[in-house]
Design a protein around this motif. Structure first.
Motif, PDB file in Angstrom:
ATOM      1  N   TYR A  45      10.058   1.914 -16.117  1.00 13.89           N
ATOM      2  CA  TYR A  45       9.236   0.737 -15.443  1.00 13.89           C
ATOM      3  C   TYR A  45       8.640   1.495 -14.243  1.00 13.89           C
ATOM      4  CZ  TYR A  45       7.405  -3.834 -13.844  1.00 13.89           C
ATOM      5  OH  TYR A  45       6.686  -4.857 -13.388  1.00 13.89           O
ATOM      6  N   ILE A  46       7.244   1.872 -14.052  1.00 13.19           N
ATOM      7  CA  ILE A  46       6.472   2.583 -13.362  1.00 13.19           C
ATOM      8  C   ILE A  46       5.382   1.796 -12.631  1.00 13.19           C
ATOM      9  CG2 ILE A  46       4.857   4.632 -13.125  1.00 13.19           C
ATOM     10  CD1 ILE A  46       6.082   5.484 -15.846  1.00 13.19           C
ATOM     11  N   ASN A  47       5.660   1.975 -11.272  1.00 10.78           N
ATOM     12  CA  ASN A  47       4.828   0.984 -10.268  1.00 10.78           C
ATOM     13  C   ASN A  47       3.480   1.957  -9.687  1.00 10.78           C
ATOM     14  OD1 ASN A  47       3.975  -1.103  -8.693  1.00 10.78           O
ATOM     15  ND2 ASN A  47       5.368  -0.610  -7.110  1.00 10.78           N
ATOM     16  N   LEU A  48       2.317   1.858 -10.307  1.00  7.04           N
ATOM     17  CA  LEU A  48       1.251   2.742  -9.515  1.00  7.04           C
ATOM     18  C   LEU A  48       0.749   1.750  -8.481  1.00  7.04           C
ATOM     19  CD1 LEU A  48      -0.494   3.022 -12.900  1.00  7.04           C
ATOM     20  CD2 LEU A  48       1.291   4.609 -12.081  1.00  7.04           C
ATOM     21  N   ILE A  49       0.547   2.749  -7.322  1.00  9.32           N
ATOM     22  CA  ILE A  49       0.193   2.481  -5.896  1.00  9.32           C
ATOM     23  C   ILE A  49      -0.766   2.972  -5.494  1.00  9.32           C
ATOM     24  CG2 ILE A  49       1.256   2.223  -3.749  1.00  9.32           C
ATOM     25  CD1 ILE A  49       4.183   2.558  -4.841  1.00  9.32           C
ATOM     26  N   PHE A  50      -1.744   2.263  -4.829  1.00  2.68           N
ATOM     27  CA  PHE A  50      -3.141   2.622  -4.402  1.00  2.68           C
ATOM     28  C   PHE A  50      -3.492   1.986  -3.189  1.00  2.68           C
ATOM     29  CE2 PHE A  50      -2.992   2.395  -9.118  1.00  2.68           C
ATOM     30  CZ  PHE A  50      -3.775   3.508  -9.498  1.00  2.68           C
ATOM     31  N   GLY A  51      -3.909   2.936  -2.501  1.00  2.00           N
ATOM     32  CA  GLY A  51      -4.169   2.494  -0.932  1.00  2.00           C
ATOM     33  C   GLY A  51      -4.488   3.869  -0.057  1.00  2.00           C
ATOM     34  N   SER A  52      -4.341   3.688   1.299  1.00  2.00           N
ATOM     35  CA  SER A  52      -4.597   4.851   2.133  1.00  2.00           C
ATOM     36  C   SER A  52      -3.517   5.775   2.483  1.00  2.00           C
ATOM     37  CB  SER A  52      -4.989   4.175   3.636  1.00  2.00           C
ATOM     38  OG  SER A  52      -3.834   3.403   3.964  1.00  2.00           O
ATOM     39  N   GLY A  53      -3.576   6.754   3.306  1.00  2.30           N
ATOM     40  CA  GLY A  53      -2.914   7.711   3.465  1.00  2.30           C
ATOM     41  C   GLY A  53      -2.513   8.666   2.361  1.00  2.30           C
ATOM     42  N   THR A  54      -1.243   8.998   1.885  1.00  2.00           N
ATOM     43  CA  THR A  54      -1.162   9.764   0.516  1.00  2.00           C
ATOM     44  C   THR A  54      -0.935   9.139  -0.610  1.00  2.00           C
ATOM     45  OG1 THR A  54       1.020  10.379   1.500  1.00  2.00           O
ATOM     46  CG2 THR A  54      -0.459  11.823   1.785  1.00  2.00           C
ATOM     47  N   PHE A  55      -1.410   7.829  -0.770  1.00  2.00           N
ATOM     48  CA  PHE A  55      -1.179   6.904  -1.653  1.00  2.00           C
ATOM     49  C   PHE A  55      -2.457   7.442  -2.586  1.00  2.00           C
ATOM     50  CE2 PHE A  55       0.528   2.715   0.322  1.00  2.00           C
ATOM     51  CZ  PHE A  55       1.767   3.617   0.763  1.00  2.00           C
TER      52      PHE A  55
END
Length: 278
Positions: A174-184
């Protein structure tokens, strides 16, 4: 895990992340911090179709405190029917703090497992090495806790493959893909497509995106055969300039989108079946 899964009508797991460990009531006074507040928000989200709650603890001053996870778990169990508790083992914490998330009594059914360190803002950097990741994964396996593998950027997906090779994970992953700022991962539809196309076989994926990217990118997830995470840990606003009144408001919006896509939300028991949890 593909568009075919969408066409087949597979059910969507909706996770609510109510609190987080970074921003507090100074950023949005509606953010729950104390155990009873968090449990109240989780109960409302369960009523709207959330199958999993991702949980952080805060101390009496609102500061991140893994030692409060037990109190939060107890409050959720008192207020909710059957929602799956997913404790954090992440954040800026040292290992001794991280591991408290899987040492509550009883153990949570799920826990997050960061696939590496990340930077977020000027003063937030995590320390997390492979040794500690394996220690957490091993203890989760021994206790029957399902790990949600936190992929904050493309390189973390390499670490998922490495951890699979160690034999410490059980299918489906179960893999949670994370998108956003910084090193995301950079938040864009193209990057969502790229990461999804590189997922290992026999995996399910969840998607979260921070701030204004939460709505459009989580809307993509069901179409690509994935699952959805929303909540005030990731996004404090309903729309630009309008603070969210509650986690339930964000969950209700996503539940309506899933319905418009002609899909059904998974119940907690159906989520357990999808994720291979006993």
């Amino acid at each position: 895990m593909t568009y075919t899964d969408y066409l087949n009508g597979d059910k969507i797991i909706l996770t609510v992340a109510t609190t987080g460990g970074v921003h507090g009531k100074d950023a949005n006074p509606n953010l729950p911090e104390q155990p009873e507040e968090i449990a109240e928000h989780v109960a409302a989200c369960e009523e709207l179709g959330a199958a999993i709650c991702h949980v952080h603890g805060r101390d009496e001053h609102g500061e991140n405190d893994a030692g409060r996870l037990q109190a939060v778990n107890d409050a959720i169990r008192d207020r909710c029917d059957d929602i799956i508790i997913q404790n954090t083992t992440g954040g800026q914490s040292e290992f001794d703090s991280r591991v408290q998330g899987i040492r509550t009594d009883p153990s949570p059914e799920m826990a997050s497992l960061d696939m590496g360190p990340f930077n977020r803002g000027k003063h937030i950097i995590t320390e997390h090495n492979r040794h500690n990741i394996e220690r957490l994964a091993r203890e989760m396996r021994e206790k029957g806790i399902k790990p949600e593998l936190e992929v904050f950027n493309n390189g973390h997906l390499n670490e998922v493959y490495r951890l699979i090779d160690t034999g410490l994970l059980e299918e489906p992953y179960y893999i949670n893909l994370i998108f956003g700022s910084g090193t995301f991962s950079i938040p864009s539809p193209e990057n969502v497509m790229n990461l999804v196309s590189n997922l290992p076989e026999n995996s399910e994926f969840n998607l979260l995106a921070t701030g204004r990217h939460q709505l459009p990118l989580t809307t993509m997830a069901p179409i690509l055969g994935g699952h959805v995470r929303v909540g005030m840990e990731d996004n404090l606003y309903l729309r630009q300039g309008e603070l969210a009144e509650s986690n339930a408001q964000l969950v209700e919006r996503s539940a309506a989108i899933v319905d418009r896509l002609d899909r059904d939300l998974a119940t907690p028991d159906e989520a357990r079946e999808i994720l291979g949890m006993s």
